[in-house]
Design an enzyme around this catalytic site. Structure first.
Site, PDB file in Angstrom:
ATOM      1  N   GLU A   1       1.119  -1.041  -0.175  1.00 14.78           N
ATOM      2  CA  GLU A   1       0.234   0.318  -0.031  1.00 14.78           C
ATOM      3  C   GLU A   1       0.488   1.614  -0.132  1.00 14.78           C
ATOM      4  O   GLU A   1       0.827   2.574   0.765  1.00 14.78           O
ATOM      5  CB  GLU A   1      -1.264  -0.147   1.297  1.00 14.78           C
ATOM      6  CG  GLU A   1      -2.006  -1.270   1.208  1.00 14.78           C
ATOM      7  CD  GLU A   1      -3.470  -1.144   2.122  1.00 14.78           C
ATOM      8  OE1 GLU A   1      -3.563   0.086   2.987  1.00 14.78           O
ATOM      9  OE2 GLU A   1      -4.214  -2.010   1.802  1.00 14.78           O
TER      10      GLU A   1
ATOM     11  N   GLU B   1      -4.915  -8.906  -0.590  1.00 14.75           N
ATOM     12  CA  GLU B   1      -5.793  -8.497   0.885  1.00 14.75           C
ATOM     13  C   GLU B   1      -7.021  -7.711  -0.215  1.00 14.75           C
ATOM     14  O   GLU B   1      -7.117  -7.351  -1.110  1.00 14.75           O
ATOM     15  CB  GLU B   1      -5.123  -6.927   1.130  1.00 14.75           C
ATOM     16  CG  GLU B   1      -3.637  -7.567   2.635  1.00 14.75           C
ATOM     17  CD  GLU B   1      -3.674  -5.814   3.018  1.00 14.75           C
ATOM     18  OE1 GLU B   1      -4.712  -5.552   2.968  1.00 14.75           O
ATOM     19  OE2 GLU B   1      -2.645  -6.086   3.052  1.00 14.75           O
TER      20      GLU B   1
HETATM   21  O1  AHR Z   1      -5.281  -5.812   6.485  1.00 18.14           O
HETATM   22  C1  AHR Z   1      -5.294  -4.900   7.789  1.00 18.14           C
HETATM   23  C2  AHR Z   1      -4.867  -3.963   6.652  1.00 18.14           C
HETATM   24  O2  AHR Z   1      -5.396  -3.136   5.526  1.00 18.14           O
HETATM   25  C3  AHR Z   1      -3.343  -4.486   5.957  1.00 18.14           C
HETATM   26  O3  AHR Z   1      -2.682  -4.126   6.421  1.00 18.14           O
HETATM   27  C4  AHR Z   1      -3.262  -3.061   5.825  1.00 18.14           C
HETATM   28  O4  AHR Z   1      -1.775  -3.219   4.195  1.00 18.14           O
HETATM   29  C5  AHR Z   1      -4.659  -2.750   5.027  1.00 18.14           C
HETATM   30  O5  AHR Z   1      -4.658  -1.603   4.444  1.00 18.14           O
END
Ligand code: AHR
Length: 511
Positions: free
Chosen positions: A197, A316
């Protein structure tokens, strides 16, 4: 208009509808004679971050713990994950990755630096779970490791040295250090990403700036067979993908995208267990957004990579609710209901159907954080509804995706509606596997299947469902949501029909 005339008109409209849609209502055609791309088993990957009790208490309790463990890894968790055939684990974050300095987590544990986990609750991180522990854990459960390098607060040298420490078979200061720390042979780590991110917690960069930085990092990310991953877009930020593909596609193997299902909004996400049917509908609708995201990011990638060499990696995804009452807000601990089972089934179907471009996904997160497959409390363990969906869908790992045509009924709620059935199919070893989600919480869907290219003689099935939309499994209680045999799919004279129960995830296998 006379009553009979009106009826005649209705019948004509109905028939016209059928002919426009090409196939009859509630029919699914599966083209078993046209196997497509391989569904990379990495699509069934997981994410484990130093966040809350994912690592400590979830995966790792240390060798001195009275919780049964293998070299510090919880025995019950290891067994459950082996059973799940977890193909891949992404680590150490998440936001944590861009604060992580790997040398803090090697060597004798008593000498490891303690740091503050600034993103997640400000708790002390004693670094007792570091590179060796992560890679040993992956070996123990039979999963491929995926390491996220620190770009936000790290250096190119730090990243290059980590790669050398882990993967090199040559003589060097880093390999000498690794051997001193007890590991003679290098590990085989294929997947490495440059940051997480980077548009947010990983450095708040603009895509143009990160594209240059990525090119710099990628120049020093060297190991045999390495799969280099770019930190990708936030949801529908297609410009991020555009810039990175334009500037750096020749130096990457994969680009990621992150998208979470948040039923309400980021300020008030909603409870994991206390919700009404309208919120169930919203959750399904927001999950289906993944189809649009994958399609549109893929279209941008097609411009720069028409031969689909670069993978789109959804590294994610999952549900994100308000934390459970009374728990640390920085630990992101949430329960997991039948609704999460549907969310998992829908997402995995979408990834399967886009297997030509989507090569990996990582549910966030493996244990005790967000949409987990496992929850632990001291010595106790719970397998969530999401766990059972992953178990059921394992049949798709490394199978070939099959084209499908679906014509099904609608799930209507207030003035909105969605297709009631979400589906994917694959073939492996002559067995056709069809996974279906019925999003409608009230009505079953009666479906007839046409399997082109297969004269089936055997049928079997599994189901995940429950009596209530918010049923869940909890510590010390009998499980409410489990994986069961599904007897409601019939094979008669080569014809397959089934009634897919309301609010269920179903697997039908034919051979
Ligand atoms: O999964 C929780 C968080 O969500 C992670 O650390 C981040 O990459 C995302 O914003």
């Amino acid at each position: 208009m006379k009553k009979t005339n009106r009826l005649g008109l209705l019948v004509v409209v109905f028939l016209l509808n059928l002919s426009f849609s090409g196939i009859a209502q509630n029919k699914i055609v599966i083209h078993a004679d046209q196997p497509g791309a391989k569904i990379d088993k990495a699509i069934y990957g997981h994410f484990a971050e130093h966040l809350g009790h994912c690592i400590y208490g979830g995966i790792y309790v240390g060798e001195k713990s009275d919780i049964p463990n293998i070299k510090g890894f919880r025995t019950d968790v290891v067994e459950a994950l082996k059973d799940l055939k977890v193909p891949l684990v992404r680590w150490p974050g998440g936001c944590f990755a861009d604060t992580y300095h790997w040398k803090d987590g090697i060597g004798p544990k008593s000498e490891r630096a303690s740091i503050v986990n600034v993103h997640w609750g400000g708790v002390t991180e004693d670094n007792s779970f570091g590179t060796h522990e992560f890679l040993d854990f992956c070996e123990l459960i039979g999963a491929d490791p995926y390491i996220c390098l620190n770009v936000g607060s790290g250096t190119v040298r730090e990243a290059a040295e980590w790669i050398e420490y882990v993967t090199s078979a040559n003589e060097s200061p880093m390999t000498k250090l690794r051997k001193q720390n007890g590991r003679e042979k290098p590990w085989n780590v294929k997947y490495w990403s440059a940051g997480n991110e980077t548009w947010g917690c990983g450095g708040n960069m603009r895509p143009e700036y990160y594209a240059d930085l990525y090119r710099q990092y990628a120049s020093y990310m060297r190991a045999p067979g390495m799969y280099k991953i770019v930190s990708g877009a936030n949801g529908s930020d297609y410009n991020w993908t555009e810039v990175l593909m334009r500037e750096a596609s020749r130096m990457m193997n994969g680009i990621s995208v992150h998208y979470y299902t948040v039923p309400k909004d980021w300020n008030k996400k909603g409870s994991a267990t206390q919700f009404d049917e309208a919120t169930w509908f919203n959750t399904m609708e927001k999950t289906l957004k993944m189809e649009e995201l994958v399609t549109k990011h893929s279209a941008v990638m097609d411009k720069y990579d028409p031969n689909k060499k670069v993978g789109l990696l959804v590294d994610e995804w999952g549900t994100w609710y308000d934390v459970e009452p009374g728990t640390n807000p920085g630990f992101l601990y949430q329960q997991n209901t039948l609704r999460d089972a549907l969310v998992a089934g829908i997402n995995l179907n979408i990834f399967n159907n886009h297997a030509d471009r989507v090569r990996m996904s990582n549910i966030a997160q493996m244990i005790n954080v967000l949409q987990s497959v496992i929850l632990t409390k001291d010595k106790e363990i719970v397998l969530t509804p999401t766990y059972y969906v992953f178990k059921m869908y394992n049949v798709h790992q490394d199978a070939q995706v099959l084209p499908i045509e679906i014509n099904c009924g609608k799930y209507n709620s207030a003035d909105k509606s969605l297709d009631a059935i979400n589906c994917s199919a694959s073939v492996k070893g002559g067995v056709v596997s069809i996974t279906l989600c019925n999003l409608d919480p009230v009505n079953a869907q009666d479906i007839s299947f046409e399997i082109q290219g297969l004269k089936a003689t055997k049928i079997s099935g599994n189901i995940v469902t429950a009596s209530k939309i918010n049923a869940y499994n909890d510590f010390g209680k009998k499980d409410e949501v489990v994986l069961a045999d599904f007897k409601n799919a019939k094979l008669t004279n080569g014809q397959v029909t089934s009634s897919i129960p309301a609010k269920s995830v179903v697997l039908i296998q034919l051979q």
